[in-house]
Design a protein around this motif. Sequence first.
Motif, PDB file in Angstrom:
ATOM      1  N   LEU A  11       0.825  -1.208   0.000  1.00  0.00           N
ATOM      2  CA  LEU A  11       0.000   0.000   0.000  1.00  0.00           C
ATOM      3  C   LEU A  11       0.860   1.259   0.000  1.00  0.00           C
ATOM      4  CD1 LEU A  11      -2.870  -1.090   2.406  1.00  0.00           C
ATOM      5  CD2 LEU A  11      -2.993  -0.738  -0.077  1.00  0.00           C
ATOM      6  N   ALA A  12       2.017   1.188   0.655  1.00  0.00           N
ATOM      7  CA  ALA A  12       2.943   2.322   0.627  1.00  0.00           C
ATOM      8  C   ALA A  12       3.429   2.578  -0.791  1.00  0.00           C
ATOM      9  CB  ALA A  12       4.123   2.069   1.562  1.00  0.00           C
ATOM     10  N   LEU A  13       3.716   1.494  -1.540  1.00  0.00           N
ATOM     11  CA  LEU A  13       4.147   1.651  -2.928  1.00  0.00           C
ATOM     12  C   LEU A  13       3.047   2.277  -3.787  1.00  0.00           C
ATOM     13  CD1 LEU A  13       6.123  -1.643  -3.654  1.00  0.00           C
ATOM     14  CD2 LEU A  13       6.957   0.508  -2.723  1.00  0.00           C
ATOM     15  N   VAL A  14       1.797   1.885  -3.509  1.00  0.00           N
ATOM     16  CA  VAL A  14       0.667   2.470  -4.231  1.00  0.00           C
ATOM     17  C   VAL A  14       0.614   3.977  -3.959  1.00  0.00           C
ATOM     18  CG1 VAL A  14      -1.854   2.579  -4.397  1.00  0.00           C
ATOM     19  CG2 VAL A  14      -0.700   0.359  -4.317  1.00  0.00           C
ATOM     20  N   GLU A  15       0.778   4.362  -2.689  1.00  0.00           N
ATOM     21  CA  GLU A  15       0.755   5.780  -2.338  1.00  0.00           C
ATOM     22  C   GLU A  15       1.900   6.525  -3.015  1.00  0.00           C
ATOM     23  OE1 GLU A  15       0.518   6.590   1.858  1.00  0.00           O
ATOM     24  OE2 GLU A  15      -0.943   4.983   2.146  1.00  0.00           O
TER      25      GLU A  15
END
Length: 118
Positions: A11-15
């Motif tokens: 999810l951090a990579l998505v952000e």
Amino acid sequence: MATYPTREAALALVEWIKADDWERVSELDKRLDGVGIGWTQSFHAATERCFEVYGYPDLEAVVVARRVAEVSLRPARSAPQEGVAGGRDGLSRASAPATPDARPEGSQTMTYGFTPRR
């Protein structure tokens, strides 16, 4: 070798890919250890693995490549906006006054096989 990313890391990579706070992928590469992805130094490898595991559409290779291209093609943030075409007032500025009948010395007109009338 642990290459299983956590959901939080994915999810951090998505952000990150959606954010507007980076200009080069190398900036994202440096952040990987901060979210527990120490098994690679490549943001692209991390997004591919996270996509394989979690299937987030934002981490699909084509989407990531498109976003990287968008970011790399945008004007640099430090570039001055005044004095360029479409500058502050949105109007392009001509570099020299143009006269319709003036031809520069030594220029050749493209005639595509036709003889120009004089």
